[in-house]
Scaffold this motif. Structure first.
Motif: not given
Length: 234
Positions: A195, A199, A224, A227, A231
């Motif tokens: 992960e 990131q 975040k 992101y 994702k």
């Protein structure tokens, strides 16, 4: 114990730099083996279970050329190594006696050993390079191991480059050196490391696009969320 192919594949995509950060977050600061440098540039990142060898200081009645024929010898240890393991050798940081030379490394390569890692040195450097065995070490020296070390055991807990290594722990090596993952933490470390790599790949893309670092690395709540949206869409 064989390493699950899915774990091997996942860790092959994770740098040792990322692994040290993930392990630091889990409370482990001492996982990078000092003195373990790639013997040549461009060696692949490799993953394997540790097969340990241990040397102690040389003692004149034990550290002799005759000891190479003993049942407790580096030669015997090599024949006990399973295919795909990473051999981790505690040479106590000694750099004036080569633990393995070209013939021993050739046998390891022939048996499918993934890599040799040590805080010591090798000898017969040109020959070792010619075997194709990936090696991480502190350099090369002409004298044999018995000039400065006594071989005593394999598959016991050791210290390599100041790191405690137990048989069947997992080792990852790349251009930054060798990092240990304790067997008990393997699943959690793999998940977190994969992960983090994903990131950081996203963050690198943002940086290349001109984004400033504050709030991005590490990401704040807004980034975040961006992101996570990226994702989900990727």
């Amino acid at each position: 114990m064989d390493l699950d192919p899915s774990i091997r594949e996942a860790l092959a995509g994770v740098s040792t730099a990322t692994l040290t950060t993930v392990l630091l977050k889990k409370g482990l600061r001492n996982v990078w083996m000092r003195g373990t440098r790639p013997i040549r540039p461009g060696q692949p990142r490799l993953v394997g279970r540790a097969f340990t060898l241990r040397f102690v200081p040389a003692r004149e009645d034990l550290a002799t050329p005759e000891s190479w024929s003993s049942p407790i010898s580096t030669r015997a240890a090599i024949e006990a190594m399973p295919e795909g393991c990473i051999t981790v050798v505690d040479a106590m940081g000694v750099t004036d006696a080569g633990i393995f030379g070209d013939i021993l490394c050739a046998r390891m390569a022939r048996r499918g050993i993934a890599a040799l890692v040590t805080d010591g040195v090798v000898r017969d450097l040109a020959g070792v390079l010619g075997t194709g065995l990936p090696v991480w070490c502190s350099g090369a020296a002409a004298p044999p191991s018995v000039a400065g070390l006594t071989f005593v055991a394999w598959q016991q807990p050791i210290g390599c480059g100041g790191v405690a290594v137990f048989p069947d722990d997992v080792v990852v090596v790349d251009d930054d050196g060798a990092v240990l993952i304790p067997q008990a933490l393997l699943a959690a470390v793999v998940e977190a490391a994969v992960e983090q790599e994903r990131q950081e790949g996203w963050i690198m893309g943002e940086v290349e696009g001109g984004a400033a670092l504050p709030g991005l690395y590490p990401p704040n709540a807004e980034n975040k969320a961006r992101y996570e949206a990226w994702k989900r869409g990727s």
